[in-house]
Design a protein around this motif. Structure first.
Motif, PDB file in Angstrom:
ATOM      1  N   ILE A   9      14.545 -14.693   9.518  1.00  0.00           N
ATOM      2  CA  ILE A   9      14.876 -14.601   8.071  1.00  0.00           C
ATOM      3  C   ILE A   9      13.556 -14.928   7.432  1.00  0.00           C
ATOM      4  N   LYS A  10      13.288 -13.912   6.752  1.00  0.00           N
ATOM      5  CA  LYS A  10      11.721 -14.171   6.145  1.00  0.00           C
ATOM      6  C   LYS A  10      11.735 -15.166   4.929  1.00  0.00           C
ATOM      7  N   PRO A  11      10.610 -15.383   4.394  1.00  0.00           N
ATOM      8  CA  PRO A  11      10.691 -16.577   3.149  1.00  0.00           C
ATOM      9  C   PRO A  11      11.388 -16.092   2.100  1.00  0.00           C
ATOM     10  N   HIS A  38       1.984 -12.010  14.615  1.00  0.00           N
ATOM     11  CA  HIS A  38       3.399 -11.548  14.646  1.00  0.00           C
ATOM     12  C   HIS A  38       3.196  -9.995  14.485  1.00  0.00           C
ATOM     13  N   TYR A  39       2.565  -9.585  13.278  1.00  0.00           N
ATOM     14  CA  TYR A  39       2.508  -8.237  12.903  1.00  0.00           C
ATOM     15  C   TYR A  39       1.260  -7.366  13.430  1.00  0.00           C
ATOM     16  N   HIS A  40       0.739  -7.889  14.690  1.00  0.00           N
ATOM     17  CA  HIS A  40      -0.574  -7.101  15.041  1.00  0.00           C
ATOM     18  C   HIS A  40      -0.326  -5.694  15.250  1.00  0.00           C
ATOM     19  N   PRO A  53      -1.902  -0.454   5.099  1.00  0.00           N
ATOM     20  CA  PRO A  53      -2.678  -0.885   3.920  1.00  0.00           C
ATOM     21  C   PRO A  53      -1.695  -2.309   3.235  1.00  0.00           C
ATOM     22  N   PHE A  54      -0.526  -2.337   3.679  1.00  0.00           N
ATOM     23  CA  PHE A  54       0.246  -3.548   3.445  1.00  0.00           C
ATOM     24  C   PHE A  54       0.166  -4.665   4.221  1.00  0.00           C
ATOM     25  N   PHE A  55      -0.670  -4.684   5.517  1.00  0.00           N
ATOM     26  CA  PHE A  55      -0.750  -5.861   6.580  1.00  0.00           C
ATOM     27  C   PHE A  55      -1.114  -7.031   5.747  1.00  0.00           C
ATOM     28  N   GLY A 108      -1.061  -7.994   2.865  1.00  0.00           N
ATOM     29  CA  GLY A 108       0.100  -8.602   1.911  1.00  0.00           C
ATOM     30  C   GLY A 108       1.146  -8.999   2.554  1.00  0.00           C
ATOM     31  N   LEU A 109       1.558  -8.301   3.662  1.00  0.00           N
ATOM     32  CA  LEU A 109       2.784  -8.581   4.333  1.00  0.00           C
ATOM     33  C   LEU A 109       2.368 -10.155   5.118  1.00  0.00           C
ATOM     34  N   CYS A 110       1.353 -10.388   5.570  1.00  0.00           N
ATOM     35  CA  CYS A 110       0.957 -11.645   6.381  1.00  0.00           C
ATOM     36  C   CYS A 110       0.851 -12.751   5.500  1.00  0.00           C
ATOM     37  N   GLY A 164      21.362  -5.190  16.877  1.00  0.00           N
ATOM     38  CA  GLY A 164      20.710  -6.013  15.913  1.00  0.00           C
ATOM     39  C   GLY A 164      20.046  -5.438  14.573  1.00  0.00           C
ATOM     40  N   ARG A 165      19.052  -4.249  15.247  1.00  0.00           N
ATOM     41  CA  ARG A 165      18.536  -3.441  14.111  1.00  0.00           C
ATOM     42  C   ARG A 165      19.539  -2.575  13.484  1.00  0.00           C
ATOM     43  N   LYS A 166      20.701  -2.273  13.719  1.00  0.00           N
ATOM     44  CA  LYS A 166      21.801  -1.476  13.153  1.00  0.00           C
ATOM     45  C   LYS A 166      22.416  -2.530  12.128  1.00  0.00           C
ATOM     46  N   ALA A 186      17.952   0.119   7.666  1.00  0.00           N
ATOM     47  CA  ALA A 186      16.333   0.583   7.554  1.00  0.00           C
ATOM     48  C   ALA A 186      15.550  -0.340   7.132  1.00  0.00           C
ATOM     49  N   THR A 187      14.173   0.107   7.345  1.00  0.00           N
ATOM     50  CA  THR A 187      13.201  -1.029   6.898  1.00  0.00           C
ATOM     51  C   THR A 187      12.996  -1.052   5.421  1.00  0.00           C
ATOM     52  N   ASP A 188      13.460   0.349   4.796  1.00  0.00           N
ATOM     53  CA  ASP A 188      13.400   0.340   3.108  1.00  0.00           C
ATOM     54  C   ASP A 188      14.638  -0.057   2.795  1.00  0.00           C
ATOM     55  N   VAL A 192      11.117  -2.586   0.074  1.00  0.00           N
ATOM     56  CA  VAL A 192      10.484  -2.737   1.405  1.00  0.00           C
ATOM     57  C   VAL A 192       9.843  -4.160   1.553  1.00  0.00           C
ATOM     58  N   GLY A 193       8.897  -4.362   0.584  1.00  0.00           N
ATOM     59  CA  GLY A 193       8.164  -5.471   0.632  1.00  0.00           C
ATOM     60  C   GLY A 193       8.944  -6.740   0.653  1.00  0.00           C
ATOM     61  N   ARG A 194      10.202  -6.896   0.270  1.00  0.00           N
ATOM     62  CA  ARG A 194      10.965  -7.993   0.276  1.00  0.00           C
ATOM     63  C   ARG A 194      12.410  -7.810   0.783  1.00  0.00           C
ATOM     64  N   ASN A 195      12.187  -7.513   2.147  1.00  0.00           N
ATOM     65  CA  ASN A 195      13.321  -6.956   3.014  1.00  0.00           C
ATOM     66  C   ASN A 195      14.048  -7.976   3.788  1.00  0.00           C
ATOM     67  N   ILE A 196      13.914  -9.319   3.631  1.00  0.00           N
ATOM     68  CA  ILE A 196      14.653 -10.484   4.030  1.00  0.00           C
ATOM     69  C   ILE A 196      14.697 -10.792   5.471  1.00  0.00           C
TER      70      ILE A 196
HETATM   71  P1  ADP Z   1      10.814  -3.089  10.530  1.00  0.00           P
HETATM   72  O1  ADP Z   1      10.500  -4.622   9.671  1.00  0.00           O
HETATM   73  O2  ADP Z   1      12.125  -2.424   9.835  1.00  0.00           O
HETATM   74  O3  ADP Z   1      10.795  -3.149  11.953  1.00  0.00           O
HETATM   75  P2  ADP Z   1       7.939  -2.191  10.177  1.00  0.00           P
HETATM   76  O4  ADP Z   1       7.777  -2.692  11.418  1.00  0.00           O
HETATM   77  O5  ADP Z   1       7.793  -0.747   9.854  1.00  0.00           O
HETATM   78  O6  ADP Z   1       9.522  -2.350   9.903  1.00  0.00           O
HETATM   79  O7  ADP Z   1       7.262  -2.860   9.185  1.00  0.00           O
HETATM   80  C1  ADP Z   1       7.235  -4.394   9.159  1.00  0.00           C
HETATM   81  C2  ADP Z   1       7.483  -5.043   7.878  1.00  0.00           C
HETATM   82  O8  ADP Z   1       6.387  -4.515   7.098  1.00  0.00           O
HETATM   83  C3  ADP Z   1       8.624  -4.462   7.149  1.00  0.00           C
HETATM   84  O9  ADP Z   1       9.795  -5.263   7.499  1.00  0.00           O
HETATM   85  C4  ADP Z   1       8.243  -4.801   5.691  1.00  0.00           C
HETATM   86  O10 ADP Z   1       8.519  -6.078   5.076  1.00  0.00           O
HETATM   87  C5  ADP Z   1       6.840  -4.292   5.641  1.00  0.00           C
HETATM   88  N1  ADP Z   1       6.608  -3.074   5.133  1.00  0.00           N
HETATM   89  C6  ADP Z   1       6.758  -1.883   6.147  1.00  0.00           C
HETATM   90  N2  ADP Z   1       6.444  -0.758   5.201  1.00  0.00           N
HETATM   91  C7  ADP Z   1       6.018  -1.325   4.007  1.00  0.00           C
HETATM   92  C8  ADP Z   1       5.190  -0.673   2.945  1.00  0.00           C
HETATM   93  N3  ADP Z   1       5.406   0.483   2.576  1.00  0.00           N
HETATM   94  N4  ADP Z   1       5.003  -1.442   1.688  1.00  0.00           N
HETATM   95  C9  ADP Z   1       5.300  -2.878   1.894  1.00  0.00           C
HETATM   96  N5  ADP Z   1       5.487  -3.608   2.895  1.00  0.00           N
HETATM   97  C10 ADP Z   1       5.936  -2.601   3.961  1.00  0.00           C
END
Ligand code: ADP
Length: 169
Positions: free
Chosen positions: A28-30, A68-70, A76-78, A80-82, A104-106, A110-112, A129-133
């Motif tokens: 569960i993300k922040p 974790h997100y390597h 481009p969002f890497f 900000g995501l980290c 679990g993925r179901k 979806a990511t967005d 998508v950037g705050r998908n919990i």
């Molecule tokens: P998932 O989390 O569904 O496995 P990804 O592995 O593709 O999806 O992406 C990891 C995380 O990166 C996503 O859960 C989301 O928080 C973030 N993310 C993905 N795509 C974008 C995007 N276009 N803009 C901002 N953040 C994104």
């Protein structure tokens, strides 16, 4: 106390062994933590019949988030995501059960969240998508790697639950 014959004990031991099932890493993300969605999210996995075998609350460092997100480091969002993943407490968990990685993925959706079906965690509880919990491993290899990254082996608890015979027959 009821005396259990040795043969039954052996059977139980075998069943415990046979019940060693697939595991996945769920976090569960922040944003999910700050929005008070911990119990809501956990309950969806729990009610389904999956078993919680590890859980902790942790604020990951940015370096840890990058590990974790390597796989996404070219995106481009890497950065900000980290930054976001390391911005506050995360609930790190390992869930176990038949088909738990895929299903679990179901449950997550979806990511967005705009594309997540209603009824899924992201569909019901998130908007962008950037705050998908929530995070969930996307396959057996990632599940193994992510569990190893987030947990020491002795933080995983193997146990049998009485519900298993009703869940799996
Ligand atoms: P998932 O989390 O569904 O496995 P990804 O592995 O593709 O999806 O992406 C990891 C995380 O990166 C996503 O859960 C989301 O928080 C973030 N993310 C993905 N795509 C974008 C995007 N276009 N803009 C901002 N953040 C994104």
């Amino acid at each position: 106390a009821l005396a259990i014959p040795a043969a039954v004990c052996m059977l139980q031991e075998q069943e415990v062994h046979a019940a060693e099932m697939e595991r996945t890493f769920i976090a569960i993300k922040p944003d999910g933590v700050q929005r008070g969605l911990i119990a809501e999210i956990i309950s969806r996995f729990e009610r389904k019949g999956f078993k919680l075998v590890a859980i902790k609350i942790v604020v990951p460092s940015k370096e840890f988030a990058q590990k974790h997100y390597h796989d996404l480091k070219e995106r481009p969002f890497f950065d900000g995501l980290c930054d976001f993943l390391s911005s506050g407490p995360v609930i790190a968990m390992v869930w176990e059960g038949e088909g738990v990685i895929k299903y679990g993925r179901k449950l997550i959706g979806a990511t967005d969240p705009q594309k997540s079906e209603p009824g899924t965690i992201r569909g019901d509880l998130a908007v962008v998508v950037g705050r998908n919990i929530i995070h969930g491993s996307d396959g057996p290899e990632t599940a193994k790697d992510e569990i190893n990254l987030w947990f020491k082996p002795d933080e995983l608890v193997s146990y049998s639950s009485n519900a298993e015979k009703w869940l799996y027959g």
